[in-house]
Write an enzyme that holds these catalytic residues in place. Structure first.
Site, PDB file in Angstrom:
ATOM      1  N   GLY A  70     -74.195  24.722 -26.292  1.00  9.07           N
ATOM      2  CA  GLY A  70     -74.277  24.416 -27.713  1.00  9.07           C
ATOM      3  C   GLY A  70     -74.724  22.985 -27.974  1.00  9.07           C
ATOM      4  O   GLY A  70     -75.615  22.736 -28.796  1.00  9.07           O
ATOM      5  N   ASN A 117     -73.504  34.990 -23.653  1.00  6.56           N
ATOM      6  CA  ASN A 117     -73.819  36.078 -22.722  1.00  6.56           C
ATOM      7  C   ASN A 117     -72.995  37.312 -23.056  1.00  6.56           C
ATOM      8  O   ASN A 117     -72.152  37.752 -22.276  1.00  6.56           O
ATOM      9  CB  ASN A 117     -73.518  35.647 -21.280  1.00  6.56           C
ATOM     10  CG  ASN A 117     -74.696  34.922 -20.672  1.00  6.56           C
ATOM     11  OD1 ASN A 117     -75.829  35.042 -21.132  1.00  6.56           O
ATOM     12  ND2 ASN A 117     -74.432  34.170 -19.617  1.00  6.56           N
ATOM     13  N   SER A 140     -81.528  31.546 -21.692  1.00 10.50           N
ATOM     14  CA  SER A 140     -81.474  31.131 -20.287  1.00 10.50           C
ATOM     15  C   SER A 140     -82.114  29.769 -20.097  1.00 10.50           C
ATOM     16  O   SER A 140     -83.081  29.426 -20.773  1.00 10.50           O
ATOM     17  CB  SER A 140     -82.193  32.142 -19.391  1.00 10.50           C
ATOM     18  OG  SER A 140     -82.198  31.652 -18.057  1.00 10.50           O
ATOM     19  N   LYS A 169     -81.268  39.933 -21.246  1.00 11.93           N
ATOM     20  CA  LYS A 169     -80.657  38.749 -20.616  1.00 11.93           C
ATOM     21  C   LYS A 169     -79.778  39.167 -19.434  1.00 11.93           C
ATOM     22  O   LYS A 169     -79.750  38.490 -18.389  1.00 11.93           O
ATOM     23  CB  LYS A 169     -79.825  37.971 -21.654  1.00 11.93           C
ATOM     24  CG  LYS A 169     -79.000  36.816 -21.059  1.00 11.93           C
ATOM     25  CD  LYS A 169     -79.870  35.698 -20.543  1.00 11.93           C
ATOM     26  CE  LYS A 169     -79.297  34.697 -19.589  1.00 11.93           C
ATOM     27  NZ  LYS A 169     -78.027  34.081 -19.797  1.00 11.93           N
ATOM     28  N   HIS A 224     -82.052  39.868 -16.621  1.00 11.49           N
ATOM     29  CA  HIS A 224     -82.527  38.557 -16.139  1.00 11.49           C
ATOM     30  C   HIS A 224     -81.505  37.972 -15.154  1.00 11.49           C
ATOM     31  O   HIS A 224     -81.851  37.503 -14.069  1.00 11.49           O
ATOM     32  CB  HIS A 224     -82.730  37.628 -17.348  1.00 11.49           C
ATOM     33  CG  HIS A 224     -82.833  36.163 -17.017  1.00 11.49           C
ATOM     34  ND1 HIS A 224     -81.740  35.408 -16.625  1.00 11.49           N
ATOM     35  CD2 HIS A 224     -83.880  35.319 -17.009  1.00 11.49           C
ATOM     36  CE1 HIS A 224     -82.122  34.170 -16.389  1.00 11.49           C
ATOM     37  NE2 HIS A 224     -83.420  34.085 -16.622  1.00 11.49           N
ATOM     38  N   ASN A 225     -80.235  38.019 -15.539  1.00 13.89           N
ATOM     39  CA  ASN A 225     -79.186  37.451 -14.680  1.00 13.89           C
ATOM     40  C   ASN A 225     -79.024  38.251 -13.394  1.00 13.89           C
ATOM     41  O   ASN A 225     -78.729  37.679 -12.343  1.00 13.89           O
ATOM     42  CB  ASN A 225     -77.852  37.386 -15.439  1.00 13.89           C
ATOM     43  CG  ASN A 225     -77.839  36.242 -16.448  1.00 13.89           C
ATOM     44  OD1 ASN A 225     -78.881  35.764 -16.869  1.00 13.89           O
ATOM     45  ND2 ASN A 225     -76.663  35.823 -16.839  1.00 13.89           N
ATOM     46  N   GLU A 254     -81.605  37.081 -11.183  1.00 17.82           N
ATOM     47  CA  GLU A 254     -81.181  35.738 -10.747  1.00 17.82           C
ATOM     48  C   GLU A 254     -80.172  35.834  -9.592  1.00 17.82           C
ATOM     49  O   GLU A 254     -80.303  35.127  -8.583  1.00 17.82           O
ATOM     50  CB  GLU A 254     -80.582  35.029 -11.964  1.00 17.82           C
ATOM     51  CG  GLU A 254     -80.062  33.646 -11.724  1.00 17.82           C
ATOM     52  CD  GLU A 254     -79.314  33.119 -12.968  1.00 17.82           C
ATOM     53  OE1 GLU A 254     -79.825  33.267 -14.095  1.00 17.82           O
ATOM     54  OE2 GLU A 254     -78.212  32.572 -12.794  1.00 17.82           O
ATOM     55  N   ARG A 261     -71.367  38.301  -3.334  1.00 18.90           N
ATOM     56  CA  ARG A 261     -70.395  37.411  -4.002  1.00 18.90           C
ATOM     57  C   ARG A 261     -68.980  37.953  -3.844  1.00 18.90           C
ATOM     58  O   ARG A 261     -68.033  37.192  -3.641  1.00 18.90           O
ATOM     59  CB  ARG A 261     -70.739  37.256  -5.490  1.00 18.90           C
ATOM     60  CG  ARG A 261     -72.032  36.500  -5.707  1.00 18.90           C
ATOM     61  CD  ARG A 261     -72.160  36.049  -7.148  1.00 18.90           C
ATOM     62  NE  ARG A 261     -73.485  35.516  -7.412  1.00 18.90           N
ATOM     63  CZ  ARG A 261     -73.831  34.874  -8.513  1.00 18.90           C
ATOM     64  NH1 ARG A 261     -72.950  34.678  -9.466  1.00 18.90           N
ATOM     65  NH2 ARG A 261     -75.062  34.424  -8.689  1.00 18.90           N
ATOM     66  N   HIS A 307     -73.646  74.673  -4.317  1.00 27.89           N
ATOM     67  CA  HIS A 307     -74.284  73.901  -5.387  1.00 27.89           C
ATOM     68  C   HIS A 307     -75.743  74.304  -5.609  1.00 27.89           C
ATOM     69  O   HIS A 307     -76.372  73.802  -6.532  1.00 27.89           O
ATOM     70  CB  HIS A 307     -74.186  72.400  -5.083  1.00 27.89           C
ATOM     71  CG  HIS A 307     -72.789  71.860  -5.199  1.00 27.89           C
ATOM     72  ND1 HIS A 307     -72.099  71.855  -6.381  1.00 27.89           N
ATOM     73  CD2 HIS A 307     -71.933  71.356  -4.277  1.00 27.89           C
ATOM     74  CE1 HIS A 307     -70.889  71.344  -6.190  1.00 27.89           C
ATOM     75  NE2 HIS A 307     -70.766  71.043  -4.908  1.00 27.89           N
TER      76      HIS A 307
END
Ligand code: NAP
Length: 471
Positions: free
Chosen positions: A15, A103, A129, A183, A186-187, A190, A289, A455
């Site tokens: 901000g 976000n 971003s 977005k 995008h992340n 990233e 991660r 199936h």
């Protein structure tokens, strides 16, 4: 006293920088923050001497803004965003526009757009971003909502955004939560590229025995090539070169190997699973991660589970960018973009976002964390064929895959033989090998499913649905 052009709620890292950006571009501003002490500190610090006023309450904030009001919220996503919308809504009037630049989860944005459309003011869910520096100097912005609302802020956003050779890095994305969906993806891309570069660092360090400066030199070479020139490679070079001021050694070696996440990578993978999009490279980065967070378990397991000892890996000439390792990093990065774009294509159709793929590649070329020279090639590929199903079959990308696949395979084999985990690189190899295989072994999966659960299955040689009594 004349009223301000632009209002910002939330003086966090983003901000603060965005309001300074707006003010620099000629938009006098008013700022409001839940904790007033932060507003005061900002006005005495970075905001001093600028056309930026502080507001002590939301009533004071809206009173200081010209109408129709243009208000950007840069606050913590989730509950806090709902709370601020609820607090400010009673003060908003016909034609005012509220923009959520945090976000936010795209489904939250869909809900908020639907809720707020019944009121008379407009609502935009906008992905932003670029981190702190991008926010100040020019971010990439992904606004979604009604087109008329976007048009009301187009000139403001166009001035604030990063500029590339073919225009500002902002465009109208589409209806509802599309801006936040783009977005999120995008992340996800990233996450993929960060993990790919981390794996290449591990291979250079533990496989090839290189130190920080030597790894940084390779990153510098990679950043000079069309295929890998990017912000993330550039900052990886900086991270590898930086020394600990205390003892002059590579500071990266002092950092705890646990990577955090705030949700966007997870949302990308959940969306991909919901939409039937294959994103194995991105998923592997998320899982990387998760595995990294199990630090104490990994330390305990290290002495119990014995793998192969690490052999010296020869990746060739470092002054030539360690060719097979570069092949692996190039293809895995391309796979991250390809998987992200595929997810966008499927979401566009499922959620009726009508995404313009070349425009999305265009606004990612500057300002954002995944900016790279490859995005020009991605823009060109989707301009040439707007219905391209997978980036990797575009002629330019296909030539890269065909030339570099042996290098990627060699790196994955070397890593496996040395017991060095390369989840993104190996997932990419399997992704490409699966995608280029006309006949996969899922015929046997179908046989098993029919065997245990009746199936049924389809046949290659005739139409219809079949069942066999297997045993
Ligand atoms: P942040 O730490 O995510 O958010 C801080 C701001 O949110 C502060 O102004 C804080 O006010 C306010 N806030 C928190 N809870 C609140 C509540 N219940 N009611 C009212 N205000 C509340 O800061 P940030 O890193 O600048 O991020 C802002 C938004 O942008 C987030 O949604 C983030 O995910 C997104 N974003 C961040 C980056 C980045 O690189 N950091 C990049 C792109 C997008 P107080 O000062 O009173 O606590």
């Amino acid at each position: 006293m004349s009223k301000a052009h632009f209002g910002l709620i939330g003086l966090g890292v983003m901000g603060e920088n965005l309001v300074l950006n707006a003010e620099r571009n000629g938009f006098s501003s008013v700022v409001y923050n839940r904790t007033y002490a932060k507003t005061e500190a900002f006005l005495k610090g970075r905001g001093f001497g600028k056309s930026i006023e502080g507001a002590t309450s939301l009533q004071d904030f809206v009173d200081k803004l010209e109408r129709p009001r243009r208000i950007l919220m840069m606050i913590k996503a989730g509950g806090p965003t709902d709370a601020v919308i609820e607090q400010i809504s009673p003060y908003l009037e016909e034609g005012d526009l509220l923009i959520d630049g945090g976000n936010s989860q795209f489904r939250d944005t869909e809900r908020r757009v639907a809720d707020l459309e019944s009121k008379s003011f407009g609502y935009i869910g906008m992905g932003v971003s670029g981190g702190a520096k991008g926010a100040l100097e020019g971010p990439s912005m992904m606004p979604g909502g009604t087109k008329t609302s976007y048009q009301a802020i187009e000139s403001l956003l166009s001035k604030m955004a990063a500029q590339v050779e073919d225009g500002p890095c902002v465009t109208y994305i589409g209806r509802g939560g599309s801006g936040h969906f783009v977005k999120t993806v995008h992340n996800g891309i990233e996450y993929g590229i960060e993990q790919i570069l981390a794996e290449s660092y591990d291979l250079m360090k533990r496989g090839a025995g290189m130190n920080g400066d030597q790894i940084a030199d390779v990153m510098s070479y990679w950043n000079s090539t069309e295929e890998l020139c990017s912000y993330l490679v550039e900052i990886t070079e900086a991270c590898m070169r930086t020394k600990d001021p205390i003892d002059g050694t590579d500071i990266v070696e002092k950092i705890m190997d646990k990577a955090g996440q705030k949700g966007t990578g997870l949302w990308t993978v959940i969306s991909a699973l919901e939409l039937g999009a294959a994103v194995p490279t991105i998923y592997a980065s998320l899982n990387g991660r998760v595995m990294s967070s199990m630090k104490s378990q990994r330390i305990a397991a290290e002495s119990i589970l014995k793998g192969p000892s690490i052999d010296h890996i020869d990746f060739g000439d470092a002054t030539n960018g360690l060719p097979p390792l570069m092949d692996a990093v190039v293809l895995s990065s391309m796979a991250s973009y390809a998987q992200g774009m595929e997810l966008l294509r499927l979401a566009s159709s499922e959620y009726d976002y009508q995404l313009d793929m070349p425009s999305i590649a265009q606004i990612w070329k500057g300002g954002c964390i995944i900016r790279s020279t490859l995005l020009k090639r991605i823009q060109d590929a989707f301009t040439l064929d707007p219905n391209l199903t997978n980036l990797l079959i575009d002629p330019w990308f296909a030539e890269q895959v065909n030339r570099r696949l042996p290098g990627l395979a060699k790196v994955v084999i070397n890593a496996s033989q040395s017991g060095i985990p390369v989840p993104c690189l190996s997932s990419t190899l399997d992704y490409i090998n699966s995608y280029r295989t006309g006949r996969l072994p899922q015929n046997l999966v179908q046989a098993m499913r029919d065997c245990f659960g009746s199936h049924t299955y389809e046949r290659l040689d005739k139409e219809g649905v079949f069942h066999t009594d297997w045993i």
